[in-house]
Design a protein around this motif. Sequence first.
Motif, mmCIF file in Angstrom:
data_model
loop_
_atom_site.group_PDB
_atom_site.id
_atom_site.type_symbol
_atom_site.label_atom_id
_atom_site.label_comp_id
_atom_site.label_asym_id
_atom_site.label_seq_id
_atom_site.Cartn_x
_atom_site.Cartn_y
_atom_site.Cartn_z
ATOM 1 N N ALA A 447 1.094 -1.265 0.056
ATOM 2 C CA ALA A 447 -0.143 -0.045 -0.040
ATOM 3 C C ALA A 447 0.910 1.256 -0.057
ATOM 4 O O ALA A 447 1.781 1.143 0.674
ATOM 5 C CB ALA A 447 -1.017 0.032 1.134
ATOM 6 N N PRO A 448 0.600 2.070 -0.581
ATOM 7 C CA PRO A 448 1.386 3.365 -1.011
ATOM 8 C C PRO A 448 1.109 4.097 0.261
ATOM 9 O O PRO A 448 -0.080 4.578 0.997
ATOM 10 C CB PRO A 448 0.878 4.250 -2.288
ATOM 11 N N GLY A 449 2.240 4.788 0.987
ATOM 12 C CA GLY A 449 2.038 5.691 2.335
ATOM 13 C C GLY A 449 1.722 4.817 3.415
ATOM 14 O O GLY A 449 1.037 5.347 4.282
ATOM 15 N N SER A 450 2.060 3.432 3.512
ATOM 16 C CA SER A 450 1.687 2.894 4.787
ATOM 17 C C SER A 450 2.578 3.184 5.992
ATOM 18 O O SER A 450 3.594 3.793 5.518
ATOM 19 C CB SER A 450 1.891 1.426 4.186
ATOM 20 N N PHE A 451 2.234 2.665 6.812
ATOM 21 C CA PHE A 451 2.821 2.975 8.042
ATOM 22 C C PHE A 451 4.382 2.617 8.311
ATOM 23 O O PHE A 451 5.267 3.031 9.219
ATOM 24 C CB PHE A 451 2.021 2.468 9.435
ATOM 25 N N ASP A 452 4.766 1.490 7.397
ATOM 26 C CA ASP A 452 6.057 1.169 7.418
ATOM 27 C C ASP A 452 7.004 2.239 7.009
ATOM 28 O O ASP A 452 8.406 2.350 7.276
ATOM 29 C CB ASP A 452 6.591 -0.219 6.791
ATOM 30 N N GLU A 453 6.369 3.475 6.256
ATOM 31 C CA GLU A 453 7.276 4.589 6.030
ATOM 32 C C GLU A 453 7.088 5.766 6.719
ATOM 33 O O GLU A 453 7.577 6.834 6.677
ATOM 34 C CB GLU A 453 6.664 5.056 4.547
ATOM 35 N N LEU A 454 6.433 5.285 8.099
ATOM 36 C CA LEU A 454 6.102 6.709 8.918
ATOM 37 C C LEU A 454 7.493 7.247 9.522
ATOM 38 O O LEU A 454 8.326 6.455 10.040
ATOM 39 C CB LEU A 454 5.258 6.147 10.065
ATOM 40 N N CYS A 455 7.660 8.508 9.581
ATOM 41 C CA CYS A 455 8.789 9.297 9.984
ATOM 42 C C CYS A 455 8.499 10.465 10.545
ATOM 43 O O CYS A 455 7.889 11.082 9.819
ATOM 44 C CB CYS A 455 10.268 9.238 9.226
ATOM 45 N N ALA A 456 9.067 10.656 11.716
ATOM 46 C CA ALA A 456 8.626 11.944 12.158
ATOM 47 C C ALA A 456 9.739 12.804 13.143
ATOM 48 O O ALA A 456 10.829 12.023 13.559
ATOM 49 C CB ALA A 456 7.464 12.344 13.054
ATOM 50 N N THR A 457 9.768 14.034 13.026
ATOM 51 C CA THR A 457 10.692 14.751 14.104
ATOM 52 C C THR A 457 10.020 15.470 15.130
ATOM 53 O O THR A 457 8.869 15.875 14.777
ATOM 54 C CB THR A 457 11.767 15.601 13.200
ATOM 55 N N CYS A 458 10.824 15.860 16.097
ATOM 56 C CA CYS A 458 9.993 16.486 17.399
ATOM 57 C C CYS A 458 11.059 17.283 18.176
ATOM 58 O O CYS A 458 12.109 16.365 18.477
ATOM 59 C CB CYS A 458 9.059 15.645 18.038
ATOM 60 N N VAL A 459 10.580 18.253 18.744
ATOM 61 C CA VAL A 459 11.417 18.727 19.975
ATOM 62 C C VAL A 459 10.390 19.293 21.099
ATOM 63 O O VAL A 459 9.367 19.581 20.874
ATOM 64 C CB VAL A 459 12.237 20.142 19.253
ATOM 65 N N TYR A 460 10.711 18.807 22.244
ATOM 66 C CA TYR A 460 9.860 18.890 23.286
ATOM 67 C C TYR A 460 10.789 19.613 24.494
ATOM 68 O O TYR A 460 11.872 19.248 25.005
ATOM 69 C CB TYR A 460 9.406 17.388 23.832
ATOM 70 N N ALA A 461 10.094 20.633 25.145
ATOM 71 C CA ALA A 461 10.828 21.304 25.946
ATOM 72 C C ALA A 461 9.773 21.890 27.073
ATOM 73 O O ALA A 461 8.535 21.992 26.908
ATOM 74 C CB ALA A 461 11.104 22.824 25.375
ATOM 75 N N VAL A 462 10.434 21.803 28.397
ATOM 76 C CA VAL A 462 9.673 21.913 29.824
ATOM 77 C C VAL A 462 10.149 23.209 30.290
ATOM 78 O O VAL A 462 11.320 22.953 30.786
ATOM 79 C CB VAL A 462 9.404 20.891 30.605
ATOM 80 N N TYR A 463 9.489 24.183 30.546
ATOM 81 C CA TYR A 463 10.115 25.459 31.163
ATOM 82 C C TYR A 463 9.345 25.537 32.733
ATOM 83 O O TYR A 463 8.183 25.378 32.717
ATOM 84 C CB TYR A 463 9.734 26.763 30.473
ATOM 85 N N ASP A 464 10.171 25.858 33.452
ATOM 86 C CA ASP A 464 9.809 25.895 35.056
ATOM 87 C C ASP A 464 10.029 27.528 35.309
ATOM 88 O O ASP A 464 11.333 28.000 35.316
ATOM 89 C CB ASP A 464 10.564 24.995 35.998
ATOM 90 N N PRO A 465 9.042 28.340 35.492
ATOM 91 C CA PRO A 465 9.335 29.929 35.885
ATOM 92 C C PRO A 465 9.746 29.895 37.266
ATOM 93 O O PRO A 465 10.072 31.115 37.578
ATOM 94 C CB PRO A 465 7.888 30.338 35.805
ATOM 95 N N LEU A 466 9.648 28.910 38.005
ATOM 96 C CA LEU A 466 10.272 28.963 39.387
ATOM 97 C C LEU A 466 11.963 28.864 39.490
ATOM 98 O O LEU A 466 12.431 29.692 40.066
ATOM 99 C CB LEU A 466 9.629 27.958 40.353
ATOM 100 N N THR A 467 12.110 27.908 38.611
ATOM 101 C CA THR A 467 13.667 27.762 38.602
ATOM 102 C C THR A 467 14.367 28.501 37.539
ATOM 103 O O THR A 467 15.675 28.640 37.435
ATOM 104 C CB THR A 467 14.169 26.288 38.561
ATOM 105 N N ARG A 468 13.421 29.041 36.549
ATOM 106 C CA ARG A 468 13.756 29.869 35.366
ATOM 107 C C ARG A 468 14.855 28.780 34.628
ATOM 108 O O ARG A 468 15.761 29.317 34.071
ATOM 109 C CB ARG A 468 14.624 31.076 35.659
ATOM 110 N N ALA A 474 15.501 16.509 21.739
ATOM 111 C CA ALA A 474 14.865 16.489 20.315
ATOM 112 C C ALA A 474 15.136 15.361 19.651
ATOM 113 O O ALA A 474 15.861 14.392 19.851
ATOM 114 C CB ALA A 474 15.808 17.506 19.320
ATOM 115 N N ALA A 475 14.359 15.035 18.792
ATOM 116 C CA ALA A 475 14.295 13.776 18.009
ATOM 117 C C ALA A 475 14.497 14.054 16.510
ATOM 118 O O ALA A 475 13.339 14.156 15.727
ATOM 119 C CB ALA A 475 12.855 12.989 18.198
ATOM 120 N N GLY A 476 15.692 14.263 16.052
ATOM 121 C CA GLY A 476 15.735 14.571 14.782
ATOM 122 C C GLY A 476 15.423 15.828 14.114
ATOM 123 O O GLY A 476 15.028 16.068 12.660
ATOM 124 N N HIS A 477 15.149 16.924 14.983
ATOM 125 C CA HIS A 477 14.469 18.007 14.873
ATOM 126 C C HIS A 477 15.590 19.275 14.681
ATOM 127 O O HIS A 477 16.659 19.075 15.537
ATOM 128 C CB HIS A 477 13.450 18.234 15.721
#
Length: 708
Positions: A447-468, A474-477
């Motif tokens: 099938a074209p575009g099947s999930f075996d071709e799935l690939c994604a990039t991501c960056v995830y950040a958590v900011y704490d204003p108490l400790t600044r 990052a995942a390939g991003h």
Amino acid sequence: MNPLTRTGVPAPAAPAPPPDTPEAVTPLMEHAFTQAPIAMALYDRDCRQVRANDEMAYISGRTEDETHGRLLTDLLPDPPLNELARQGAQVMRSGRPARADVRVTVPGEDRERAWTTFLTPVEDGAGRPLGLAVAALDTTREYLARRRLSLVNEATARIGTTLDLARTAQELADVTCGRFADAVTVDLLDSVLADPVLADARPQDAPVTALRRVAQRATHGAPPLPRPGRRAVPLAPRSLPARVLASGRATRFHLGAHAGPCRWSSGALTFDESTRGDGIHSVLAVPLKARGQVLGLAQFARSRRSGPFDEDDALVAEDITARAATCIDNARRYTRERAVAVTLQRSLLPARPATQNAVDVASRYLPACSEAGVGGDWFDVIPLSGTRVALVVGDVVGHGLYASATMGRLRTAVRTLADLDMPPDELLTHLDDLVLQNQREQHDPGAPGSFDELCATCVYAVYDPLTRTCVMAAAGHPAPVLLTPDGDARFLDLPHGPPLGLGGLPFESREVSLPEGSVLALYTDGLVESADHDIRHGGDRLLRAMAGAADSLEETCDSVLDTLLPEKPGDDVALLLARTRALPGDRTRTWELAPDPSAVADARALATRQLTTWGLDDLVFTTELVVSELVTNAIRYGAAPVRLRLIHDTRLICEVSDAGHTAPRLRRARTYDEGGRGLFLVAQLTDRWGTRYTPDGKTIWAELLPAA
């Protein structure tokens, strides 16, 4: 009376010469020359005409007596025939034959014809020139066949260069106007041009309702065409377009001399036969059909200077319009899919940033141009416990509905994992496992575009204003950009993890201290990478754009996009800007409690005094109950040390931490149970509550809203 005998008695017939004698062959050759279907003429050494057969006299419009003794240059004074006269003189001088292809209109006819002309020197037995023989062969049919084939080939190359529906229709008009017709219009069913999410083409046997003109073109000298109207024109049941669409076949329409020429009519999208003047005399209407559906109507018209359409023209028009209809249908299907993908993607993205006080945010999302298709870029702002906030930007490889749907699943998964308060590296690890699981479940190599071709990039950040501080992974991003309050812009040096979907490779987090007022820029690669430059060059331009950023985040977003993006970006672009805030130190208090049941009363007293200091007297009673239950659970089921922390932001946050790793569980107590109601009371008295795990244990938190 017989003129030879001058008597009334017929003269006796002369005996016929033997068939193989010159006397018998000469009359035969004379008749063959005169009656030959090929136009022929003979010229002497001075290029004066000696003989011309009947076909040559017909195409020249003059009798043999009128042209006898005339110079070739006198007989052919005007272009393009004057070139033949020049070549005839050249043949006489050089003694070498020549060939020329010309197109002329025969006197008395209204259509141009093609001729292949042979000019051959006539020599005696010694090779001395005696004259010039000219033969003209009518090759109009072959010429038109080559011209039609060339037109079809050109139409194949020029029609359908984009996935824009109106432009594809205009390409049909541009290709055929001039070479095939003097005026061309393309009208599409109003349903085809309606909402692409809801509309579909008309089945061939369904009634026609209305057409809308989307493309047209006319040559110089053709009757003027009305401008395409914005409204759809209803069709009368017996009108020419309605009959053609109902039949599904090309239809030729010729105006007789009694009707006179006609002009274009914008009201009926066809021709007005009652209008006299310099107009159109031949019309060829062809329905646009693709995959068993009627999409619209193409009309070709010729003025008086061009001949009428014939059956061969109708076949060529059907071939070209069939190719164009397929391209228009592809554009229509793509437009519909893109509209669905954009609608789906925008519904999955946050309509407005979530309410939180850790950062000020501004965001932009721009889908790719129509040729590239909608991608799977996304961003999110997720409030976390303890006044923290998570910032997410991701990009699913690919375009279309598949990428948008995959983006929606990944965004939902990130939000679910973020609610568990996982560290960024652990969250990306779980997200990677989810992508791999989807690949295994949906694997379909065929099938074209099947999930075996799935690939994604991501960056995830958590900011704490108490400790600044900000913890990110990052995942390939592409790395985020940090703009400090003093105007210095730089890329953050993050451990570059693999893209999501590879599996088996670790992710790492990095903690960065951020001064209050710093700006974080998270983005997808479509912002810094394009066909005319690589990501490194785009990154340098991004740093310069961020260094000159305005005070307003909204203005900065617009400035960055205007600086970096071309008019039609080839990829989706997501940009998220966040300016950090800091919570003052007097807005939080922390106490360490003894792991003894008597400490519960001390915790209530400490909380009460602090709420009075903050002016939150209306929350004292509720806070006492919440603190009692959380501290009691920590002492009874957890492990030392036990800490109580109160945070005063837009709401009051109560946190109780201990060194245990046992997860609290909300349950419904029976009527005669002596315990098990603590967390139930907390859930009923607070706006929300939850648990987060730390390297030293766990924290149970609850949020209370002050009275309005």
